[in-house]
Design an enzyme around this catalytic site. Structure first.
Site, PDB file in Angstrom:
ATOM      1  N   TRP A   1       3.175  24.666   7.002  1.00 52.31           N
ATOM      2  CA  TRP A   1       4.454  24.256   6.403  1.00 52.31           C
ATOM      3  C   TRP A   1       4.846  25.304   5.371  1.00 52.31           C
ATOM      4  O   TRP A   1       4.008  25.712   4.554  1.00 52.31           O
ATOM      5  CB  TRP A   1       4.357  22.883   5.724  1.00 52.31           C
TER       6      TRP A   1
ATOM      7  N   ASP B   1       0.056  12.228   2.763  1.00 50.75           N
ATOM      8  CA  ASP B   1       0.660  13.342   2.020  1.00 50.75           C
ATOM      9  C   ASP B   1       1.617  12.798   0.968  1.00 50.75           C
ATOM     10  O   ASP B   1       2.783  12.558   1.258  1.00 50.75           O
ATOM     11  CB  ASP B   1       1.398  14.291   2.982  1.00 50.75           C
TER      12      ASP B   1
ATOM     13  N   ASP C   1       6.411  14.610   9.079  1.00 51.46           N
ATOM     14  CA  ASP C   1       6.185  14.002   7.763  1.00 51.46           C
ATOM     15  C   ASP C   1       7.334  13.019   7.575  1.00 51.46           C
ATOM     16  O   ASP C   1       8.500  13.410   7.674  1.00 51.46           O
ATOM     17  CB  ASP C   1       6.202  15.113   6.700  1.00 51.46           C
TER      18      ASP C   1
ATOM     19  N   ASP D   1      12.530  13.128  -0.321  1.00 52.87           N
ATOM     20  CA  ASP D   1      11.118  13.406  -0.034  1.00 52.87           C
ATOM     21  C   ASP D   1      10.316  13.303  -1.337  1.00 52.87           C
ATOM     22  O   ASP D   1       9.734  14.275  -1.793  1.00 52.87           O
ATOM     23  CB  ASP D   1      11.037  14.821   0.561  1.00 52.87           C
TER      24      ASP D   1
ATOM     25  N   HIS E   1       2.229  13.316   8.738  1.00 51.99           N
ATOM     26  CA  HIS E   1       2.012  13.205   7.309  1.00 51.99           C
ATOM     27  C   HIS E   1       2.616  11.876   6.895  1.00 51.99           C
ATOM     28  O   HIS E   1       3.818  11.660   7.102  1.00 51.99           O
ATOM     29  CB  HIS E   1       2.703  14.340   6.546  1.00 51.99           C
TER      30      HIS E   1
ATOM     31  N   GLU F   1       4.982  21.870  10.731  1.00 54.57           N
ATOM     32  CA  GLU F   1       5.632  20.736  10.073  1.00 54.57           C
ATOM     33  C   GLU F   1       7.081  21.096   9.755  1.00 54.57           C
ATOM     34  O   GLU F   1       7.349  22.138   9.167  1.00 54.57           O
ATOM     35  CB  GLU F   1       4.879  20.397   8.771  1.00 54.57           C
TER      36      GLU F   1
ATOM     37  N   HIS G   1      10.556  13.783   5.635  1.00 57.54           N
ATOM     38  CA  HIS G   1      11.304  14.998   5.942  1.00 57.54           C
ATOM     39  C   HIS G   1      12.491  14.820   6.867  1.00 57.54           C
ATOM     40  O   HIS G   1      12.872  15.734   7.600  1.00 57.54           O
ATOM     41  CB  HIS G   1      10.357  16.044   6.538  1.00 57.54           C
TER      42      HIS G   1
ATOM     43  N   LYS H   1      11.048  20.183   8.101  1.00 50.55           N
ATOM     44  CA  LYS H   1      11.605  19.529   6.910  1.00 50.55           C
ATOM     45  C   LYS H   1      13.123  19.647   6.922  1.00 50.55           C
ATOM     46  O   LYS H   1      13.663  20.628   7.426  1.00 50.55           O
ATOM     47  CB  LYS H   1      11.027  20.186   5.658  1.00 50.55           C
TER      48      LYS H   1
ATOM     49  N   ASP I   1       7.615  11.626  -2.122  1.00 49.20           N
ATOM     50  CA  ASP I   1       6.163  11.526  -2.035  1.00 49.20           C
ATOM     51  C   ASP I   1       5.578  10.469  -2.962  1.00 49.20           C
ATOM     52  O   ASP I   1       4.593  10.720  -3.661  1.00 49.20           O
ATOM     53  CB  ASP I   1       5.514  12.896  -2.259  1.00 49.20           C
TER      54      ASP I   1
HETATM   55  C1  RNT Z   1       6.091  19.431   1.648  1.00 47.85           C
HETATM   56  C2  RNT Z   1       5.254  19.073   2.825  1.00 47.85           C
HETATM   57  C3  RNT Z   1       3.835  19.569   2.776  1.00 47.85           C
HETATM   58  C4  RNT Z   1       3.193  19.412   1.437  1.00 47.85           C
HETATM   59  C5  RNT Z   1       1.703  19.681   1.426  1.00 47.85           C
HETATM   60  C6  RNT Z   1       1.168  19.797   0.044  1.00 47.85           C
HETATM   61  O1  RNT Z   1       7.313  18.811   1.638  1.00 47.85           O
HETATM   62  O2  RNT Z   1       5.266  17.692   3.019  1.00 47.85           O
HETATM   63  O3  RNT Z   1       3.110  18.941   3.770  1.00 47.85           O
HETATM   64  O4  RNT Z   1       3.414  18.142   0.912  1.00 47.85           O
HETATM   65  O5  RNT Z   1       1.434  20.776   2.196  1.00 47.85           O
HETATM   66 ZN    ZN Z   2       3.932  16.929   4.502  1.00 47.39          ZN
END
Ligand code: RNT
Ligand code: ZN
Length: 418
Positions: free
Chosen positions: A184, A326, A259, A294, A286, A225, A262, A227, A296
């Site tokens: 990523w 994640d 993810d 996003d 993720h 990955e 994303h 986004k 988290d």
């Molecule tokens: C970032 C991605 C990625 C990170 C990690 C730390 O938006 O989700 O996966 O969160 O690599």
């Molecule tokens: Zn991620």
């Protein structure tokens, strides 16, 4: 009622709906879920002292953050004790451990910089997953790494990716468990670009070069990955959804990684899981909790988390989906954040395993949508809490006691960190 009696009653109620809860628990105990090392220090790592960059951000300043490999490992040990289920440990390249201060830059990383982690994982019976770190580093030029127009910048990051393939293979050989290696980058731009194709062509060629690093596809499973956007990268993301999916679809052995933070807010990854399973032998996830963006946040036992688990289980794809957490929240006790998130995903999987999917599918195929709705609602009222408690007990970690242990650890260990 004793715990045994409560579980026996719940088991009977589930049995009447056609669900074998003992079998569900036995299955879940075998399924590995990857625990991300980066909740322990908000993706800081040990190879730099600059800020977190690359379109990701953490908020909060809760005391007790892990500052050294020893502290991070000790904190992870707490989480391992407090969570049921099989685990892998997910590392980022920025968590390399340099002994006697012998620093190596990211393009020069070697297996020896992760020996301590391998030792840690082996002692605890954990598989390892890996991530090259394409952020928080001074070789990022104008927000770009693998897609940079500057050949020397690109070369540095390609070499980093290749080094990570070698380290991933080392992880797999040492632990005996295949290593999922996720690519990523936050490459993109804040404002409207003049060229959207050029960077994507360079990105594609750069990832191809990384994947050309010799490796055993049975041991290393590379992913890309995607986004939609990042903070400071609002107008253009090189590794967009279509880019990553097309890349994985056209490169043998490369998995798409979704993810669930994303995508656009009304898109759901739960629906995308079976769509990809119709084409890819394996995919990666993720698992996070996006709040408006996003962000988290810590994963909870909420509707979309349950839907994602349900799609994996009812597609009979527990062996085809590589699941990793994640998220990173610095606003609350980090051990608790890790533990709640891991337990939530375990709950979602167990809940899915305790659902009579075959019966429900039959109703759908018979066009009986009336009864299907009634039955799907009834599943929600089954005594799932008693099955969950039994599962935790069978894994040696109680549902009731874990937070008291977090508070003790906070008082004895975390509160003493500067
Ligand atoms: C970032 C991605 C990625 C990170 C990690 C730390 O938006 O989700 O996966 O969160 O690599
Ligand atoms: Zn991620």
């Amino acid at each position: 009622m004793t715990a045994d009696e409560r579980y026996a009653a719940a088991r009977e109620q589930y049995r009447e709906t056609g669900v074998d809860t003992d079998r569900a628990m036995a299955r879940l105990r075998e399924v590995p879920v990857s625990l991300h090392c980066w909740q322990g220090d908000e993706v800081t790592g040990f190879d730099h002292d600059g800020p977190l960059t690359g379109g990701i951000q953490t908020t909060g300043n809760y005391p007790g953050k892990a500052r050294t490999p020893e502290e991070l490992m000790a904190d992870l040990d707490e989480v391992l004790k407090l969570t049921p289920g099989r685990k892998k440990l997910n590392l980022h390249a920025s968590y390399a451990i340099f002994e006697d201060g012998r620093f190596a830059d990211r393009d020069r990383l070697e297996p020896k910089h992760f020996e301590k982690w391998v030792e840690y994982a082996k002692e605890r019976g954990l598989g390892l997953d890996f991530n090259p770190t394409f952020f928080s580093h001074e070789r990022i030029r104008d927000g770009l790494t693998l897609s940079s127009p500057d050949e020397t910048v690109r070369r540095f990051w390609i070499d980093h990716g290749k080094a990570c393939i070698r380290i991933s293979e080392y992880f797999a050989r040492e632990t005996g468990v295949p290593c999922v290696m996720n690519i990523w980058t936050g490459d993109g731009s804040k404002d409207i670009p003049a060229d959207r194709l050029g960077p994507r062509e360079r990105y594609r060629a750069a990832i191809e070069e990384i994947l050309a690093e010799p490796h055993d596809p049975g041991l290393v499973k590379p992913c890309v990955e995607s986004k939609v956007f990042g903070i400071g990268v609002e107008s253009y993301t090189v590794g967009s959804g279509e880019f990553a999916l097309s890349f994985a679809a056209t490169h043998e052995g490369c998995l798409p990684l979704m993810d669930n933070g994303h995508y656009h807010p009304t898109e759901v990854v739960s629906d995308k899981i079976p769509a990809l399973l119709a084409f890819f032998p394996e995919i990666a996830l993720h698992i996070t909790r996006p709040v408006r963006w996003d962000s988290d946040h810590v994963v909870l036992f909420d509707d979309e988390t349950r839907e994602m688990a349900k799609e994996i289980v009812r597609s009979d794809a527990l062996g085809r989906v590589h699941m990793a957490l994640d998220y990173f929240d610095a606003g609350i006790n980090r051990i608790s954040a890790w533990t709640v998130g891991f337990r939530s995903w375990q709950k979602a999987l167990l809940f899915a395993l305790c659902t009579p999917h075959e019966e429900l599918k039959r109703l759908q195929d018979a066009g009986n949508w009336t009864e299907l709705m009634v039955r799907q609602e009834a599943v929600k009222m089954l005594p799932f809490g008693d099955v969950w408690s039994e599962y935790c007990r069978s894994c040696g970690t109680s549902e009731e006691g874990w937070f008291a242990q977090v508070k003790r650890y906070e008082a004895d260990v975390l509160a003493k960190r500067g």
